[in-house]
Write an enzyme that holds these catalytic residues in place. Structure first.
Site, PDB file in Angstrom:
ATOM      1  N   ILE A  79      50.229  17.266   9.246  1.00  0.00           N
ATOM      2  CA  ILE A  79      50.705  17.835  10.509  1.00  0.00           C
ATOM      3  C   ILE A  79      51.497  19.120  10.254  1.00  0.00           C
ATOM      4  O   ILE A  79      51.330  20.118  10.959  1.00  0.00           O
ATOM      5  CB  ILE A  79      51.549  16.798  11.289  1.00  0.00           C
ATOM      6  CG1 ILE A  79      50.677  15.576  11.601  1.00  0.00           C
ATOM      7  CG2 ILE A  79      52.112  17.399  12.585  1.00  0.00           C
ATOM      8  CD1 ILE A  79      51.412  14.389  12.189  1.00  0.00           C
ATOM      9  N   ALA A  81      60.936  14.676  13.539  1.00  0.00           N
ATOM     10  CA  ALA A  81      59.711  13.895  13.748  1.00  0.00           C
ATOM     11  C   ALA A  81      60.024  12.413  13.608  1.00  0.00           C
ATOM     12  O   ALA A  81      60.568  11.973  12.595  1.00  0.00           O
ATOM     13  CB  ALA A  81      58.649  14.298  12.734  1.00  0.00           C
ATOM     14  N   GLY A 128      52.143  18.924   4.379  1.00  0.00           N
ATOM     15  CA  GLY A 128      51.474  17.705   4.834  1.00  0.00           C
ATOM     16  C   GLY A 128      50.432  18.032   5.880  1.00  0.00           C
ATOM     17  O   GLY A 128      50.236  19.197   6.253  1.00  0.00           O
ATOM     18  N   LEU A 167      59.738  17.320   9.197  1.00  0.00           N
ATOM     19  CA  LEU A 167      58.585  16.414   9.122  1.00  0.00           C
ATOM     20  C   LEU A 167      58.519  15.648   7.812  1.00  0.00           C
ATOM     21  O   LEU A 167      57.700  14.741   7.667  1.00  0.00           O
ATOM     22  CB  LEU A 167      57.278  17.219   9.313  1.00  0.00           C
ATOM     23  CG  LEU A 167      56.777  17.424  10.744  1.00  0.00           C
ATOM     24  CD1 LEU A 167      57.775  18.209  11.564  1.00  0.00           C
ATOM     25  CD2 LEU A 167      55.446  18.156  10.744  1.00  0.00           C
ATOM     26  N   THR A 227      63.964   8.062   1.447  1.00  0.00           N
ATOM     27  CA  THR A 227      63.445   9.362   1.867  1.00  0.00           C
ATOM     28  C   THR A 227      63.757   9.617   3.330  1.00  0.00           C
ATOM     29  O   THR A 227      64.225  10.694   3.707  1.00  0.00           O
ATOM     30  CB  THR A 227      61.903   9.420   1.692  1.00  0.00           C
ATOM     31  OG1 THR A 227      61.597   9.041   0.375  1.00  0.00           O
ATOM     32  CG2 THR A 227      61.357  10.797   1.977  1.00  0.00           C
ATOM     33  N   TYR A 271      60.050   0.906   7.901  1.00  0.00           N
ATOM     34  CA  TYR A 271      59.667   2.242   8.353  1.00  0.00           C
ATOM     35  C   TYR A 271      60.237   2.504   9.741  1.00  0.00           C
ATOM     36  O   TYR A 271      60.898   3.521   9.982  1.00  0.00           O
ATOM     37  CB  TYR A 271      58.140   2.346   8.361  1.00  0.00           C
ATOM     38  CG  TYR A 271      57.603   3.680   8.781  1.00  0.00           C
ATOM     39  CD1 TYR A 271      58.128   4.865   8.269  1.00  0.00           C
ATOM     40  CD2 TYR A 271      56.545   3.767   9.682  1.00  0.00           C
ATOM     41  CE1 TYR A 271      57.614   6.090   8.656  1.00  0.00           C
ATOM     42  CE2 TYR A 271      56.024   4.986  10.064  1.00  0.00           C
ATOM     43  CZ  TYR A 271      56.565   6.147   9.553  1.00  0.00           C
ATOM     44  OH  TYR A 271      56.051   7.348   9.935  1.00  0.00           O
ATOM     45  N   LYS A 300      63.295   5.130  10.705  1.00  0.00           N
ATOM     46  CA  LYS A 300      63.089   6.204  11.681  1.00  0.00           C
ATOM     47  C   LYS A 300      64.031   6.060  12.866  1.00  0.00           C
ATOM     48  O   LYS A 300      64.441   7.050  13.468  1.00  0.00           O
ATOM     49  CB  LYS A 300      61.623   6.218  12.132  1.00  0.00           C
ATOM     50  CG  LYS A 300      60.734   6.959  11.146  1.00  0.00           C
ATOM     51  CD  LYS A 300      61.143   8.429  11.148  1.00  0.00           C
ATOM     52  CE  LYS A 300      60.426   9.254  10.129  1.00  0.00           C
ATOM     53  NZ  LYS A 300      60.964  10.640  10.091  1.00  0.00           N
ATOM     54  N   GLY A 327      52.115  15.433   0.548  1.00  0.00           N
ATOM     55  CA  GLY A 327      51.498  16.696   0.975  1.00  0.00           C
ATOM     56  C   GLY A 327      50.662  17.264  -0.156  1.00  0.00           C
ATOM     57  O   GLY A 327      50.622  16.705  -1.251  1.00  0.00           O
TER      58      GLY A 327
END
Ligand code: UDP
Length: 325
Positions: A13, A118, A11, A77, A96, A150, A154, A37
């Site tokens: 980053i 991340a 990806g 990540l 995911t 999202y 996270k 990615g």
């Protein structure tokens, strides 16, 4: 010599992180399913004697187990990224992000590998009190709005990582990335700067959502990567959450204007160089955007002495050069 594994290493980053770790003499393995990615991001690293990669999902337990067994530090990540993608594929985002992190932490525990997880400034939700500090309370919108999935996914990742640290003494560090930009970022999943630069270079009007008065702080990916590497090498960071972001606050309208100036764009030739797009058209009806998003970066400053160094105009130049070549 440290052996590192980067999930999502192809990806934007992750590929910059791979470069930074290689230049520090470390061994780098990348696992990436290329969902967002791209091989183009790591092609220049292929053939390096300390670099290898697996095109595979972190959902493949056997592959993940083997790669984790061969490393000391994992940079996790791999995740569904970008507001647009998240609104389009809410189920995939949740799966995911939550299952992927669980799989990585479980594997890390088997081999006692250190994990850097991340996370994102999205977890601050819709709070209007800036700057955002790591210990702040969090207010999200309702579950009927996919956008918040999202942030919630996270948050689960963060809870899970910190729980592994507390319950199993697994060394984990969580970092929350604020808007990060630089060469190789794609505009395909909604990110504003690559979109503006591509539009300007193509002579098309720049699509500013809302009235453009919303602000963000854009951190150059090289600065962000330096922060991530610094955290990974600092024992006192273990068990903690850190913001990583720039504090140079700028409105989106101003980003559009600076992009037009720096590209000397022909966008104006066809009429107004900026097109204001209502949020309902850009995302979905009832979409809530954050008006301001500014990180408090004192904590990471105290921990590793980190500060961003690259101003936005220089970052814009880098992105413009990337798309020009
Ligand atoms: N944005 C915009 N035009 C675009 C893409 C994004 O005006 O073509 C705005 C978006 O509404 C947000 C800001 O730019 O206010 C940053 O968007 P991005 O998706 O890059 O990151 P976010 O801060 O939303 O995570």
């Amino acid at each position: 010599m440290t052996r590192t594994l980067i999930t999502g290493g192809a990806g934007f980053i992750g590929s910059h992180l791979a470069e930074a770790l290689l230049s520090r003499g470390q061994h780098v393995t990348v696992i990436d399913d290329l969902s967002t990615g791209s091989l183009d991001n790591i092609r220049h690293l292929v053939g390096h004697e300390r670099f290898r990669f697996a095109i595979e999902t972190i959902g493949n337990e056997m592959v993940l187990d083997r790669l984790v067994s061969e490393c000391d530090v994992i940079f996790h990540l791999a995740a569904a990224v970008g507001v647009q993608l998240i609104i389009q594929n809410p189920a995939r985002t949740i799966e995911t992000n939550v299952m992927g992190t669980e799989a990585v932490l479980k594997a890390a525990l088997r081999y006692r590998a250190k994990v850097l997880v991340a996370s994102t400034s999205e977890v601050y939700g819709k709070s209007e009190r800036v700057p955002y500090s790591e210990g702040d309370d969090i207010t999200l919108g309702p579950t009927s709005r996919s956008r918040w999935a999202y942030a919630a996914s996270k948050m689960v990742d963060e809870f899970l990582a910190l729980a592994y640290q507390r319950e199993h003494d697994l060394p984990v560090v969580v970092f929350r990335l604020f808007n990060t930009v630089g060469p190789r970022q794609t505009g395909q999943y909604g990110m504003v700067i690559p979109r503006f630069v591509q539009q300007a270079l193509a002579g098309q009007p720049l699509t500013v959502y809302g009235d453009g008065s919303q602000t963000r702080c854009f951190c150059n990916v090289r600065d962000a990567v330096r922060a991530i590497v610094g955290l990974s090498e600092t024992p006192q960071a273990v068990g903690q959450v850190f913001n990583i972001g720039s504090t140079e606050e700028v409105s989106i309208l101003e980003v559009a204007q600076r992009t037009l100036a720096l590209t000397q764009s022909r966008s104006a030739a066809a009429g107004d160089p900026i097109r204001l797009v209502p949020y309902a058209e850009a995302y979905t009806e009832g979409f809530e955007d954050m008006l301001r998003r500014v990180p408090d970066i004192n904590k990471i400053g105290r921990a590793i002495g980190w500060q961003p160094t690259i101003p936005l105009d220089e970052t814009l130049q880098q992105v413009i050069e990337h798309y020009r070549s």
